[in-house]
Each structure stands twice: as structure tokens, then as C-alpha cells.
Design a protein around this motif. Structure first.
Motif, short mmCIF file in Angstrom:
data_model
loop_
_atom_site.label_atom_id
_atom_site.label_comp_id
_atom_site.label_asym_id
_atom_site.label_seq_id
_atom_site.Cartn_x
_atom_site.Cartn_y
_atom_site.Cartn_z
N ARG A 44 0.81 -1.22 0.00
CA ARG A 44 0.00 0.00 0.00
C ARG A 44 0.84 1.27 0.00
NH1 ARG A 44 -4.75 -1.53 4.44
NH2 ARG A 44 -5.54 -3.38 3.34
N ASP A 45 2.13 1.10 0.09
CA ASP A 45 3.03 2.27 0.15
C ASP A 45 2.94 3.07 -1.15
OD1 ASP A 45 5.43 3.60 1.55
OD2 ASP A 45 6.16 3.21 -0.48
N ARG A 46 2.64 4.37 -1.04
CA ARG A 46 2.44 5.20 -2.22
C ARG A 46 3.71 5.34 -3.05
NH1 ARG A 46 -1.38 10.33 -0.32
NH2 ARG A 46 -3.25 9.10 0.18
N ALA A 47 4.83 5.46 -2.35
CA ALA A 47 6.10 5.60 -3.08
C ALA A 47 6.40 4.35 -3.89
CB ALA A 47 7.23 5.89 -2.10
N ALA A 48 6.11 3.18 -3.32
CA ALA A 48 6.34 1.93 -4.04
C ALA A 48 5.42 1.83 -5.25
CB ALA A 48 6.13 0.74 -3.10
N LYS A 49 4.16 2.20 -5.07
CA LYS A 49 3.23 2.17 -6.20
C LYS A 49 3.68 3.11 -7.31
CE LYS A 49 -1.00 0.95 -3.64
NZ LYS A 49 -2.35 1.42 -3.24
N ALA A 50 4.12 4.30 -6.92
CA ALA A 50 4.57 5.28 -7.92
C ALA A 50 5.82 4.80 -8.64
CB ALA A 50 4.84 6.62 -7.23
N ALA A 51 6.75 4.19 -7.89
CA ALA A 51 7.97 3.67 -8.50
C ALA A 51 7.66 2.56 -9.49
CB ALA A 51 8.93 3.16 -7.42
N LEU A 52 6.70 1.70 -9.14
CA LEU A 52 6.32 0.61 -10.04
C LEU A 52 5.69 1.17 -11.32
CD1 LEU A 52 5.87 -2.40 -10.67
CD2 LEU A 52 3.68 -2.23 -9.45
#
Length: 503
Positions: free
Chosen positions: A166-174
Motif C-alpha cells: 500500500r506504500d504510495r512511493a512503491a506504487k509510484a515507482a512501479l
């Protein structure tokens, strides 16, 4: 026509190794010849990692860069096996090493449907790009006789292990890294498409489809419009072919006040026989790649739109097929480039610079702050720098900036000079310029010096020669297979984003 899309694996964030996974891929570093597992904060129990390390040591794993070691999985993991991929010296790991190691693992796992990996906990973006591009294949023209069977299909799904899905930074990086991988793969697809099927008109239509799907403004000039508007270089190169030339313009607006303007220009020779100055037959089939610069530029402007970069980007893409025929231009002909400069054609196989010159002049009419052109321009690039290092030329400050950013993203551009004495070798007996010098020395540099003549005052310019790096004729390595590589898409994106951030 719908926009063509590359076939890449499904890439998802995962908080644990799922029961769908067949193989777990982990990274292993090397410290004084002793392997260590580097799993970052991946959700894998330390005791399990300890078991895996013991198994790897037992079979002689060293952790050298891209070394592969496969062992049975511990009973506590829901996978059949674990593939350890080397990351090299623990003190020297960077994003490019993670990218290369992930790509190497992806290439080794044909026939495996679902993979989980801890490399995402080392560098999520690099691992995503590496797995996606390592799993890339081009099979459009393979019938059932030679199409990959089930046990040779590329990885279909990659689960990227992270502490929280659910981490926003991880989603954005993906999201960002998937978009980059898709752009690189799109450029690869263009390059790998044979010239029988990708000729100027078809290339233009495919570029248009991609551009419209991304919300870009699209303009296409056909051979009649090119003749009428005075694009003498594009018309001259293309007139030997039964398949006439095109000029495609793709424009992205950031809708930002005072956004910097970046122009991209890419050489789009859909096949290069050399024309009347015909090439040797051996290896000529590789000239299907002579539109790699155009492929990269089209993919990059579409990527800029997808990522919403804070710069306005316009791609000007000349497309032609260089063929010998009774209508082809001849050595000794003089043509008038767009903008009025006359050029004596000494060698019809130095055609890329002729179509680029027209496109550069047209691009400069938009008053861009920066202009990058890229092309598979000279065999001299490979003689000077080999097959994996692009030569970067242009105005000194911008050239160095482009080269540095290229190295940061792993495409390894190298700054090259413009020796003053080479300019005199382009003097013509009858025209403003000759298209080649009378000798073979510094051919890459001379081609760049020719292009410099067409860059408007006040425009910061860089030229990237990717004659070798855009098309891999050797064996696979890292995340690069045989054929089109997608270089220099990631370099151009890095420059555009740097310009957007820093002017």
C-alpha cells in the motif's frame, strides 16, 4: 490502426511469496569471495535466508555480477526452487547492476510462469525494468514451426516483494518503471520489425497511433508535402525507393507556464542499402535497425506524456528508405536542404545526416531551449567506442550533461570532441557543404560537425550516435537480448526530466 503495445510480463507488488510463484529470485553479493544474501527489507524470514545462504555456499556460489545459482527451496517457502543472481561487490552495487542482474534472471527463467523476487527490496525501479526488459521477446513473425513452446515462454508474472503493497512511493515507482520499460520495449519492437513490414508510410502510421493514444498532437508530411515545403534531404534520400518518405511530428504540451522546450530528432531510415554507394552484402540485413534513432524518439515523447513531465517535448522524425534505382540520387548530386543550405552528395551511404539536417532545421523553427538528435549514424562510432557505448557530441556544456545523465541511467554515453580541423574537410567544390570528408579519420565526429551546421543559434544541442548500442548483433547480456535494445530512450527521458527540474 491501434497503437502497438509490447508484450511484457505482469509486474505486481507483493507482501509475501505467494503460492502462485514457482521460483524465488534473490540477490547475492560478493565480499572477498564470500557470498552474502542481500534482501533489503523484503518480507522473508531471516532463518530462511540463512538456510538459503548455506545451500548456496555448499554449491560454490560466489555472488559475482550476474552469476546464476539455482537450489531447491526450503520447505518453508511455497516455491519449488530459488534462483540466486549475483550482484557483485557489495560496496559497488548501483541501480544498473540490479537492472542487469534482474534481466539476467528473467532470461534464465523461460518456461516459468510466475516469479517472486527480493531484488525489488534492493531497488524497486531497477528490478522492475530489469525483469520486464529481460523477459522481452519478439515473436511476431514466428509460425507454429518456430514459436516458443510452453517450456520456452518468457516469465509471465513477476511478484516484486516489498514491505507494504500500500506504500504510495512503491506504487509510484512501479508505475514509473513499467512505463519506462514499455517505452524501451516499444522502441525495440519498431527496430525488430522487418523492413518488409515497416516502411516509411507504415512507420508514420504506427507512430501516429502511439501519439494519438497518448494525447499528442500529430502531423505527418507525405512525399508531396515534403517536396512542396523544400525538404530536399528527406526527398533526396527517399527518391530511390518505391516506398516514399515521410516526416512525422509528435508534440506533447505540459500545460505548464514557462515550461522549457525540448526538441527531439531521430533518424528513421527504415532500410539502408547505401543507395548507389551500395553497402557490401555481408551483414546488410542488420540495416533494418537504421531507424533506431527514430524509434527511440517516438517512444520517448510518448513516455514523456505518460509520465507528465514538466517540459514541452516535440519529436521531429524523418523517415525514408535508402535504395538504389534509376530514380535514386547519385554521388555528385547537389541537393538543397530545408532552410536553403546546399549539399554535395559525395557518398549516398552518408544519408542519415541529410534527413537529420532537414529535421533539425524544422525543429529549430519551434525555438526550443534544447535539442537532442539521435541516430545510428556512423560505423566509426563502433570503431571508436565499441558496440555498447554511445558517442555524445554537441555544444560542450549540454553534451557533458547528456553524457553524465546517460551514464547515471546505465546507457553509458561518452562525451566526444569536435576538433576544429575536421570542419574544413566538409568543404565542397560546388556547394555549401559536402556530406562526407575525403578521408576515414574521425568519421563519427565529422558527421556530428556536419549536423552542427544546421542547429540554430541559441539552441543547446546534443547528438547521440548509437550505431552499435541500438542493435545487439552479439549474444544476450543483462536485460538486453539480440536485436533492438531501445537505447537511448532512458537517456533522453533522464535529460528531459533534468531540464524540467533544473532548466
Amino acid at each position: 490502426m491501434s497503437a502497438p503495445t509490447p508484450d511484457l510480463p505482469e509486474l505486481v507488488l507483493a507482501g509475501s511469496v505467494s503460492t502462485r510463484a514457482d521460483v524465488l529470485v534473490i540477490g547475492v553479493t560478493s565480499s572477498d569471495g564470500t557470498p552474502e544474501i542481500l534482501a533489503g527489507d523484503a518480507p522473508i524470514d531471516e532463518a530462511v535466508l540463512g538456510e538459503l545462504l548455506d545451500a548456496l555456499v555448499a554449491v560454490g556460489a560466489k555472488g559475482r555480477g550476474e552469476e546464476l545459482t539455482r537450489v531447491p527451496a526450503p520447505a518453508s517457502l511455497p516455491v519449488a526452487s530459488v534462483l540466486a543472481v549475483g550482484l557483485g561487490d557489495a560496496d559497488k552495487i548501483d541501480a544498473e547492476q540490479v537492472r542487469r542482474s534482474a534481466g539476467t534472471a528473467a532470461r534464465a527463467l523461460t518456461g516459468v510462469e510466475t516469479v517472486a523476487t527480493t531484488l525489488s527490496a534492493v531497488d524497486l525501479g531497477a528490478a522492475t525494468e530489469g525483469f520486464a526488459l529481460g523477459a522481452y521477446t519478439y515473436t511476431e513473425f514466428r509460425s507454429e514451426k518456430s514459436a516458443p513452446k510452453e517450456d520456452a515462454q518468457p516469465v509471465a508474472r513477476v511478484e516484486l516483494l516489498v514491505p507494504s503493497t500500500r506504500d504510495r512511493a512503491a506504487k509510484a515507482a512501479l508505475t514509473r518503471s513499467v512505463a519506462i520499460a514499455e517505452a524501451v520495449a516499444t522502441a525495440r519492437n519498431f527496430v525488430n520489425t522487418p523492413p518488409s513490414h515497416l516502411f516509411p508510410a507504415e512507420f508514420a502510421e504506427r507512430a501516429k497511433a502511439l501519439g494519438e493514444a497518448a494525447g499528442l498532437k500529430v502531423e505527418i508530411l507525405d512525399e508531396k508535402a515534403l517536396e512542396k515545403k523544400g525538404f530536399g534531404g528527406i526527398v533526396g534520400v527517399g527518391k530511390g525507393s518505391s516506398r516514399p518518405p515521410r516526416l512525422v511530428r509528435l508534440s506533447y504540451s505540459s500545460k505548464k507556464r514557462k515550461a522549457p522546450k525540448v526538441a527531439l530528432v531521430g533518424k528513421g531510415i527504415t532500410f539502408d542499402t547505401g543507395g548507389i554507394s551500395i553497402k557490401p552484402a555481408a551483414g546488410m540485413e542488420a540495416m533494418t535497425s537504421d531507424m533506431a534513432g527514430a524509434a527511440a524518439v517516438v517512444a520517448t515523447v510518448v513516455l514523456a506524456a505518460k509520465l507528465g513531465v514538466a517540459a514541452d517535448v516535440t519529436a521531429t522524425v524523418p523517415m525514408a528508405e535508402n535504395m538504389p534505382s534509376s530514380t535514386a540520387q547519385r554521388p555528385g548530386d547537389v541537393l538543397t536542404q530545408y532552410g536553403g543550405t546546399t549539399v554535395e552528395v559525395i557518398n549516398t551511404d552518408a544519408e542519415g545526416r541529410l534527413i537529420l539536417a532537414d529535421a533539425i532545421v524544422r525543429a529549430c523553427e519551434d525555438d526550443p531551449d534544447y535539442l537532442i538528435d539521435t541516430a545510428t549514424l556512423t560505423g566509426a562510432q563502433m570503431v571508436a567506442l565499441g558496440t555498447r557505448t554511445p558517442g555524445v557530441m554537441g555544444h560542450d556544456e549540454f553534451r557533458d550533461r547528456v553524457a553524465a545523465l546517460s551514464q547515471e541511467v546505465g546507457e553509458n554515453g561518452w562525451a566526444m570532441p569536435f576538433p576544429k580541423e575536421l570542419r574544413g574537410d566538409l568543404e565542397s567544390r560546388v556547394a555549401d557543404l559536402a556530406n562526407v570528408s575525403p578521408h576515414r579519420w574521425g568519421g563519427m565526429l565529422t558527421a556530428g560537425i556536419f549536423l552542427k551546421e544546421f542547429v540554430a543559434e541559441g539552441v543547446q544541442w546534443a547528438h547521440i550516435d548509437v550505431a552499435g548500442p541500438a542493435f545487439n548483433t552479439g549474444g544476450p547480456f543483462g536485460y538486453v537480448g539480440k536485436g533492438g535494445t531501445g537505447v537511448p530512450v532512458r537517456t533522453m527521458l533522464a535529460v528531459i526530466e533534468d531540464v524540467a527540474a533544473n532548466g
